[in-house]
Enzyme design. Structure first.
Site, PDB file in Angstrom:
ATOM      1  N   ASN A   9      33.440  -3.617  30.310  1.00  0.00           N
ATOM      2  CA  ASN A   9      33.872  -4.871  29.382  1.00  0.00           C
ATOM      3  C   ASN A   9      33.084  -4.313  28.115  1.00  0.00           C
ATOM      4  OD1 ASN A   9      33.967  -7.050  27.481  1.00  0.00           O
ATOM      5  ND2 ASN A   9      32.481  -8.343  28.611  1.00  0.00           N
ATOM      6  N   LYS A  11      33.326  -5.603  25.113  1.00  0.00           N
ATOM      7  CA  LYS A  11      33.027  -6.338  24.104  1.00  0.00           C
ATOM      8  C   LYS A  11      33.478  -6.409  22.851  1.00  0.00           C
ATOM      9  CE  LYS A  11      29.228  -7.806  27.215  1.00  0.00           C
ATOM     10  NZ  LYS A  11      28.046  -8.641  27.178  1.00  0.00           N
ATOM     11  N   HIS A  95      34.726 -15.565  30.527  1.00  0.00           N
ATOM     12  CA  HIS A  95      33.710 -15.043  30.309  1.00  0.00           C
ATOM     13  C   HIS A  95      32.456 -15.889  29.801  1.00  0.00           C
ATOM     14  CE1 HIS A  95      30.232 -12.036  29.142  1.00  0.00           C
ATOM     15  NE2 HIS A  95      30.834 -11.237  29.829  1.00  0.00           N
ATOM     16  N   GLU A  97      30.229 -15.428  27.605  1.00  0.00           N
ATOM     17  CA  GLU A  97      30.058 -15.360  26.350  1.00  0.00           C
ATOM     18  C   GLU A  97      31.142 -16.340  25.688  1.00  0.00           C
ATOM     19  OE1 GLU A  97      29.869 -11.137  25.849  1.00  0.00           O
ATOM     20  OE2 GLU A  97      27.919 -11.067  26.776  1.00  0.00           O
ATOM     21  N   GLU A 167      28.873 -13.336  37.685  1.00  0.00           N
ATOM     22  CA  GLU A 167      28.023 -13.042  36.486  1.00  0.00           C
ATOM     23  C   GLU A 167      26.881 -13.909  36.121  1.00  0.00           C
ATOM     24  OE1 GLU A 167      30.021  -9.768  34.226  1.00  0.00           O
ATOM     25  OE2 GLU A 167      30.528 -11.618  33.187  1.00  0.00           O
ATOM     26  N   GLY A 173      23.514  -8.668  29.794  1.00  0.00           N
ATOM     27  CA  GLY A 173      22.858  -7.883  28.680  1.00  0.00           C
ATOM     28  C   GLY A 173      21.246  -8.257  28.661  1.00  0.00           C
ATOM     29  N   SER A 213      23.847  -6.518  33.720  1.00  0.00           N
ATOM     30  CA  SER A 213      22.854  -5.512  33.764  1.00  0.00           C
ATOM     31  C   SER A 213      23.045  -4.457  34.908  1.00  0.00           C
ATOM     32  CB  SER A 213      21.323  -6.231  33.574  1.00  0.00           C
ATOM     33  OG  SER A 213      21.159  -6.878  32.632  1.00  0.00           O
TER      34      SER A 213
HETATM   35  C1  PEP Z   1      29.124  -8.619  30.827  1.00  0.00           C
HETATM   36  O1  PEP Z   1      29.440  -8.530  29.696  1.00  0.00           O
HETATM   37  O2  PEP Z   1      29.949  -9.141  31.554  1.00  0.00           O
HETATM   38  C2  PEP Z   1      28.122  -8.090  31.402  1.00  0.00           C
HETATM   39  C3  PEP Z   1      27.770  -7.849  32.749  1.00  0.00           C
HETATM   40  O3  PEP Z   1      27.155  -7.300  30.544  1.00  0.00           O
HETATM   41  P1  PEP Z   1      26.170  -6.516  30.790  1.00  0.00           P
HETATM   42  O4  PEP Z   1      26.450  -5.250  31.823  1.00  0.00           O
HETATM   43  O5  PEP Z   1      25.460  -5.513  29.473  1.00  0.00           O
HETATM   44  O6  PEP Z   1      24.929  -7.288  31.098  1.00  0.00           O
END
Ligand code: PEP
Length: 259
Positions: A9, A11, A95, A97, A167, A173, A213
């Site tokens: 992803n 983003k 997601h 976000e 998630e 992040g 992460s």
């Molecule tokens: C994500 O955006 O779905 C995600 C898991 O981000 P990160 O790997 O940066 O934590």
């Protein structure tokens, strides 16, 4: 039985030139990905260029979001039909976000899941609790609510075409990943719900990815868990070497495979 899947992803990052370079480096780093499926989800503006770079390779493209109508007066939106035309295989839906910053609701997520399926795209439905919700012992209530709402009204067969990502919001992040045990516990719970919503047989075929992460140095221990079928990777997917390292760990389900 379930082939591991690793989804990048990106983003809202990258110019077309940067996207081409990153996709080329991932493609070249994964010449013969064996025992693992890989999908890159760039921003919409970069999608056609990445699709071109990956054409003929074993790596697929996907999108980070879609609208639920096929076409019409919906300024700024992109439909699943448009994504299918670009060769997308999957679309990330719900997601955290988008739920958090754009007010995306469970009802909208459900419409997007249905629209994606109607156009032959696999919806990658994201669910996860916040730090506060985990502290309050609400993790299972939150993921159950989001899963049930996101998949509402689907036939068992349609449900079998979905992919789920657990998630935890507190892990996205932040550099703090869920432990393999924490993730595994939630994945097992989600699979139990999928059995109830479809059937045990279908639930056994649905990939449940972990996201939050994921890095090359924790991907191995996470993917060794039988319930973790790969990863949804944000930050680390922006560095080709790190992403390729994660994919190799997932392919070997923990052990780095020999080249
Ligand atoms: C994500 O955006 O779905 C995600 C898991 O981000 P990160 O790997 O940066 O934590």
């Amino acid at each position: 039985m379930r082939a591991p899947l690793v989804v990048a992803n990106w983003k809202m990052h990258g110019t077309i030139a940067e996207g081409r370079a990153l996709a080329s480096a991932v493609r070249d780093g994964l010449k013969r990905p064996r025992g693992v499926e890989v999908v890159l989800c760039p921003p919409f503006t970069v999608l056609p260029a990445v699709a071109e770079v990956l054409a003929g390779s074993a790596i697929a493209v996907g999108a980070q979001n879609c609208y639920w109508e096929t076409s019409g007066a919906f300024t700024g939106e992109v439909s699943p039909a448009m994504l299918a035309e670009l060769g997308c295989r999957l679309v990330i839906v719900g997601h955290s976000e988008r739920r958090q910053h754009l007010g995306e609701t469970d009802a909208q997520v459900n419409l997007k899941v249905r629209a994606a399926l109607a156009h032959g795209l696999a919806p990658l439905l994201c669910v996860g609790e916040s730090a506060d919700e985990r502290r309050q012992g609400l993790t299972f209530n939150i993921v159950e609510g989001e899963l049930r709402a996101g998949l509402r009204g689907l036939s068992p067969e349609a449900l079998g075409h979905c992919i789920v990502a657990y998630e935890p919001v507190w892990a996205i992040g932040t550099g703090v990943n869920a432990t393999p045990a924490q993730a595994s516990e939630v994945h097992g719970y989600l699979r139990g719900l999928l059995s109830e919503l479809a059937s045990k047989e279908i639930a056994q075929t649905v990939r449940i990815l972990y996201g939050g992460s994921v890095k090359p140095d924790n991907a191995g221990e996470l993917c060794r868990e039988p319930e973790i079928d790969g990863g949804l990777v944000g930050g680390a997917s922006l560095q080709a070497q790190a992403f390729v390292g994660i994919v190799k760990k997932a392919a070997g389900r923990g052990a780095t495979p020999k080249e």
